[in-house]
Design an enzyme around this catalytic site. Sequence first.
Site, PDB file in Angstrom:
ATOM      1  CG  ASP A 153      -5.234   2.155   0.830  1.00 36.15           C
ATOM      2  OD1 ASP A 153      -6.155   1.393   0.741  1.00 36.15           O
ATOM      3  OD2 ASP A 153      -4.053   1.952   1.460  1.00 36.15           O
ATOM      4  CB  SER A 189      -0.865  -0.009   1.162  1.00 34.84           C
ATOM      5  OG  SER A 189      -1.328   1.334   1.428  1.00 34.84           O
ATOM      6  CG  HIS A 225      -9.263  -0.215  -0.567  1.00 36.96           C
ATOM      7  ND1 HIS A 225      -8.722  -0.140   0.760  1.00 36.96           N
ATOM      8  CD2 HIS A 225     -10.591  -0.229  -0.177  1.00 36.96           C
ATOM      9  CE1 HIS A 225      -9.622  -0.367   1.606  1.00 36.96           C
ATOM     10  NE2 HIS A 225     -10.994  -0.243   1.267  1.00 36.96           N
ATOM     11  CG  MET A 267     -11.245   2.983   2.000  1.00 37.69           C
ATOM     12  SD  MET A 267      -9.992   2.929   2.897  1.00 37.69           S
ATOM     13  CE  MET A 267      -8.767   3.253   1.675  1.00 37.69           C
ATOM     14  CG  MET A 304     -11.414  -3.017   5.044  1.00 37.21           C
ATOM     15  SD  MET A 304     -10.020  -2.893   4.212  1.00 37.21           S
ATOM     16  CE  MET A 304      -9.046  -1.805   5.354  1.00 37.21           C
ATOM     17  CG  MET A 342      -8.476   6.821   2.560  1.00 40.72           C
ATOM     18  SD  MET A 342      -7.411   7.045   4.067  1.00 40.72           S
ATOM     19  CE  MET A 342      -6.833   5.473   4.196  1.00 40.72           C
ATOM     20  CG  HIS A 402      -3.813  -1.710  -1.339  1.00 41.52           C
ATOM     21  ND1 HIS A 402      -4.935  -2.557  -1.892  1.00 41.52           N
ATOM     22  CD2 HIS A 402      -4.380  -0.876  -0.471  1.00 41.52           C
ATOM     23  CE1 HIS A 402      -5.872  -2.172  -0.953  1.00 41.52           C
ATOM     24  NE2 HIS A 402      -5.548  -1.517  -0.159  1.00 41.52           N
ATOM     25  CG  ASP A 436      -5.903  -2.985   3.323  1.00 41.10           C
ATOM     26  OD1 ASP A 436      -5.003  -2.619   3.805  1.00 41.10           O
ATOM     27  OD2 ASP A 436      -6.793  -2.215   2.623  1.00 41.10           O
TER      28      ASP A 436
HETATM   29  C1  DX5 Z   1      -6.416   1.395   5.734  1.00 39.50           C
HETATM   30  C2  DX5 Z   1      -5.982   0.940   4.342  1.00 39.50           C
HETATM   31  C3  DX5 Z   1      -4.840   0.074   4.248  1.00 39.50           C
HETATM   32  C4  DX5 Z   1      -3.646   0.800   4.998  1.00 39.50           C
HETATM   33  C5  DX5 Z   1      -2.809  -0.232   5.135  1.00 39.50           C
HETATM   34  O1  DX5 Z   1      -7.595   2.226   5.600  1.00 39.50           O
HETATM   35  O2  DX5 Z   1      -6.945   0.687   3.447  1.00 39.50           O
HETATM   36  O3  DX5 Z   1      -4.679  -0.267   2.940  1.00 39.50           O
HETATM   37  O4  DX5 Z   1      -2.704   1.350   3.989  1.00 39.50           O
HETATM   38  O5  DX5 Z   1      -1.862   0.027   5.878  1.00 39.50           O
HETATM   39  P1  DX5 Z   1      -1.001  -1.098   6.999  1.00 39.50           P
HETATM   40  O6  DX5 Z   1      -0.227  -2.108   6.229  1.00 39.50           O
HETATM   41  O7  DX5 Z   1      -0.001  -0.140   7.618  1.00 39.50           O
HETATM   42  O8  DX5 Z   1      -1.899  -1.476   8.127  1.00 39.50           O
HETATM   43 ZN    ZN Z   2      -6.621  -0.522   1.447  1.00 41.53          ZN
END
Ligand code: DX5
Ligand code: ZN
Length: 216
Positions: free
Chosen positions: A35, A8, A66, A68, A137, A37, A33, A175
């Site tokens: 992310d 990620s 991903h 979110m 998750m 948000m 990956h 994840d």
């Molecule tokens: C959380 C994200 C994850 C995150 C994982 O909201 O979706 O993908 O980046 O990070 P680590 O591996 O540090 O838990």
């Molecule tokens: Zn993620």
Amino acid sequence: MKRKIAPSILAADFFCLKEAFRMMAEGGADYVHFDVMDGVFVPNISFGIPVLKGISQHTDIPFDVHLMIVNPEKYIKAFADAGADLIKVHQEAVADLPAVLHMIRDLDKKTGVVLNPDTPISTITHVLDQVDMVLLMSVYPGYGGQELIPAVLEKGAELKALREKLGLSFEIEIDGGITAENADRVASYGFDVLVAGSAVFEASDPVAAMKKIKGE
Ligand code: DX5
Ligand code: ZN
């Protein structure tokens, strides 16, 4: 089957993304990956379409996006055009999952659905034949660097058994909170793809960390 890693890049040094991609290639990253948000679906804001567009053209590693975000259907085409290979939406953020997955498939992209730690698998059984990946998750989304919630591991085993029963072949991803130390145990529950952010990019040797998480 050999397990896969999806580093990620939320945890990467954004001033040195080129170096992060070089390390991911060397470490055998199977996906990147990504992310996204929005500060609404999750209490944090990360990065989005222009960043994906700027980097996806410089790498062959497939982008595992991903989302979110609320109303993901509004942005799916833009993420597809920007270079996403696999687009995943949260079950909790979508009213009509089959329609959104159809939209992704129509753009010739791989499809995925994501469940928060407390959302049961029964909420997605009707779309399991329409997805290439299911992401469970193992933290409440919004931040990297959290600790894995152990109760989610059994959910992986449950989903794997259901996949076998239904004769399907989607990948099962986990994840949040994956480390070089817990990766073997996590994978033993049936997860095919392990996402790892801080355990890779904050490691003193990210390439070695990736290999260990992949079980090599
Ligand atoms: C959380 C994200 C994850 C995150 C994982 O909201 O979706 O993908 O980046 O990070 P680590 O591996 O540090 O838990
Ligand atoms: Zn993620």
